[in-house]
Design a protein around this motif. Sequence first.
Motif, PDB file in Angstrom:
ATOM      1  N   ALA B  24       0.840  -1.192   0.000  1.00 40.26           N
ATOM      2  CA  ALA B  24       0.000   0.000   0.000  1.00 40.26           C
ATOM      3  C   ALA B  24       0.877   1.244   0.000  1.00 40.26           C
ATOM      4  N   LEU B  25       0.465   2.228  -0.781  1.00 40.14           N
ATOM      5  CA  LEU B  25       1.198   3.482  -0.890  1.00 40.14           C
ATOM      6  C   LEU B  25       0.240   4.631  -0.588  1.00 40.14           C
ATOM      7  N   THR B  26       0.732   5.638   0.102  1.00 37.19           N
ATOM      8  CA  THR B  26      -0.077   6.841   0.273  1.00 37.19           C
ATOM      9  C   THR B  26       0.628   7.992  -0.415  1.00 37.19           C
ATOM     10  N   GLY B  27      -0.140   8.975  -0.783  1.00 35.91           N
ATOM     11  CA  GLY B  27       0.446  10.141  -1.433  1.00 35.91           C
ATOM     12  C   GLY B  27      -0.634  11.074  -1.917  1.00 35.91           C
ATOM     13  N   THR B  28      -0.195  12.156  -2.539  1.00 36.07           N
ATOM     14  CA  THR B  28      -1.140  13.121  -3.087  1.00 36.07           C
ATOM     15  C   THR B  28      -1.419  12.753  -4.535  1.00 36.07           C
ATOM     16  N   LEU B  29      -2.693  12.681  -4.887  1.00 36.28           N
ATOM     17  CA  LEU B  29      -3.050  12.328  -6.262  1.00 36.28           C
ATOM     18  C   LEU B  29      -2.642  13.462  -7.194  1.00 36.28           C
ATOM     19  N   HIS B  30      -1.760  13.144  -8.115  1.00 39.71           N
ATOM     20  CA  HIS B  30      -1.261  14.158  -9.037  1.00 39.71           C
ATOM     21  C   HIS B  30      -2.059  14.150 -10.339  1.00 39.71           C
ATOM     22  N   SER B  31      -2.302  12.945 -10.857  1.00 40.31           N
ATOM     23  CA  SER B  31      -3.105  12.857 -12.069  1.00 40.31           C
ATOM     24  C   SER B  31      -3.610  11.439 -12.251  1.00 40.31           C
ATOM     25  N   VAL B  32      -4.566  11.305 -13.127  1.00 45.76           N
ATOM     26  CA  VAL B  32      -5.167  10.003 -13.418  1.00 45.76           C
ATOM     27  C   VAL B  32      -5.486   9.991 -14.909  1.00 45.76           C
ATOM     28  N   ASP B  33      -5.454   8.814 -15.521  1.00 42.39           N
ATOM     29  CA  ASP B  33      -5.805   8.767 -16.943  1.00 42.39           C
ATOM     30  C   ASP B  33      -6.938   7.767 -17.189  1.00 42.39           C
ATOM     31  N   GLN B  34      -7.259   7.544 -18.437  1.00 45.59           N
ATOM     32  CA  GLN B  34      -8.446   6.744 -18.781  1.00 45.59           C
ATOM     33  C   GLN B  34      -8.335   5.289 -18.324  1.00 45.59           C
ATOM     34  N   TYR B  35      -7.111   4.771 -18.143  1.00 43.08           N
ATOM     35  CA  TYR B  35      -6.945   3.393 -17.651  1.00 43.08           C
ATOM     36  C   TYR B  35      -6.975   3.348 -16.122  1.00 43.08           C
ATOM     37  N   LEU B  36      -7.204   4.501 -15.513  1.00 41.74           N
ATOM     38  CA  LEU B  36      -7.088   4.679 -14.070  1.00 41.74           C
ATOM     39  C   LEU B  36      -5.675   4.377 -13.559  1.00 41.74           C
ATOM     40  N   ASN B  37      -4.702   4.570 -14.443  1.00 41.35           N
ATOM     41  CA  ASN B  37      -3.326   4.701 -13.966  1.00 41.35           C
ATOM     42  C   ASN B  37      -3.286   5.968 -13.125  1.00 41.35           C
ATOM     43  N   VAL B  38      -2.545   5.946 -12.048  1.00 39.68           N
ATOM     44  CA  VAL B  38      -2.473   7.157 -11.233  1.00 39.68           C
ATOM     45  C   VAL B  38      -1.024   7.586 -11.020  1.00 39.68           C
ATOM     46  N   LYS B  39      -0.855   8.873 -10.853  1.00 42.80           N
ATOM     47  CA  LYS B  39       0.445   9.409 -10.465  1.00 42.80           C
ATOM     48  C   LYS B  39       0.302  10.013  -9.077  1.00 42.80           C
ATOM     49  N   LEU B  40       1.240   9.652  -8.205  1.00 40.17           N
ATOM     50  CA  LEU B  40       1.231  10.164  -6.837  1.00 40.17           C
ATOM     51  C   LEU B  40       2.484  11.004  -6.599  1.00 40.17           C
ATOM     52  N   THR B  41       2.334  12.045  -5.793  1.00 41.20           N
ATOM     53  CA  THR B  41       3.510  12.779  -5.319  1.00 41.20           C
ATOM     54  C   THR B  41       3.581  12.610  -3.796  1.00 41.20           C
ATOM     55  N   ASP B  42       4.726  12.920  -3.226  1.00 39.34           N
ATOM     56  CA  ASP B  42       4.982  12.748  -1.780  1.00 39.34           C
ATOM     57  C   ASP B  42       4.602  11.335  -1.328  1.00 39.34           C
ATOM     58  N   VAL B  43       5.113  10.361  -2.028  1.00 39.07           N
ATOM     59  CA  VAL B  43       4.723   8.984  -1.769  1.00 39.07           C
ATOM     60  C   VAL B  43       5.354   8.459  -0.488  1.00 39.07           C
ATOM     61  N   GLN B  44       4.547   7.752   0.283  1.00 41.99           N
ATOM     62  CA  GLN B  44       5.091   7.000   1.415  1.00 41.99           C
ATOM     63  C   GLN B  44       4.544   5.591   1.362  1.00 41.99           C
ATOM     64  N   VAL B  45       5.406   4.643   1.681  1.00 44.93           N
ATOM     65  CA  VAL B  45       4.965   3.266   1.680  1.00 44.93           C
ATOM     66  C   VAL B  45       4.385   2.936   3.049  1.00 44.93           C
ATOM     67  N   VAL B  46       3.230   2.318   3.057  1.00 44.13           N
ATOM     68  CA  VAL B  46       2.663   1.862   4.316  1.00 44.13           C
ATOM     69  C   VAL B  46       3.466   0.631   4.752  1.00 44.13           C
ATOM     70  N   ASP B  47       3.910   0.615   5.986  1.00 42.37           N
ATOM     71  CA  ASP B  47       4.783  -0.448   6.484  1.00 42.37           C
ATOM     72  C   ASP B  47       6.138  -0.431   5.745  1.00 42.37           C
ATOM     73  N   ALA B  48       6.798   0.735   5.797  1.00 36.80           N
ATOM     74  CA  ALA B  48       8.032   0.936   5.037  1.00 36.80           C
ATOM     75  C   ALA B  48       9.156  -0.011   5.459  1.00 36.80           C
ATOM     76  N   GLU B  49       9.130  -0.457   6.716  1.00 44.16           N
ATOM     77  CA  GLU B  49      10.193  -1.357   7.166  1.00 44.16           C
ATOM     78  C   GLU B  49      10.110  -2.707   6.473  1.00 44.16           C
TER      79      GLU B  49
END
Lengths: 119, 94
Positions: B24-49
Amino acid sequence: MLLVRTHRGCLLPLREGLLKRFAPISRHVLVFYQGNLKGYDHTINLVLEGCKERIYSQSRGVEQARETGTYSSMVVQVQLGLYICRGDNIAVIGEVDEVEDASKDLSRIRAEPLKPVTH
Amino acid sequence: MLFYSFFKTLVGKEIAVELKNDVALTGTLHSVDQYLNVKLTDVQVVDAERYPQLGAIKNCFIRGSVVRYIQIPSADVDTELLQDACRKESAQGK
């Protein structure tokens, strides 16, 4: 650019080779490619230049493909060069913070195997 | 195309994306396209360890086909509007 891929078909020949040479590697590994993004298309097929492969496992440090062609006991160093990766194998493409990435001691990193992507 | 439009309204919001391999990744939604590909900024991984693989990533692209869930802030969703839009779209036989 960094490209994360799950454990799937098309790279197996390379990995089989690695497994033969460096036996005690878990088969359940995550494959990472790192390189410069040269091109892509609408299915997210990618062309990566100067590509390096990283294999994470629990039992040993990160195996990373490097440009030097020599290797130590912990880090396998293989340069892959220009790589084309088919879009359906791709999960995440991330921009690498090179300063932070370089500050990590890869030989100490242990990672639990990631589950494969199940559609 | 309804959910494409819907996700476009969420651009700039904080979201969490769970992938089909349980990462799981959290971040700010930067953009999305017709395939629902998403771009995130300021990404953090949930359970990074547990997932040090993604540690040095700040911005990322996630292929729509590997997304299992996208968690969105409930305050930013008008569920009635979304339901109406869904009904309209299905009434049009799409």
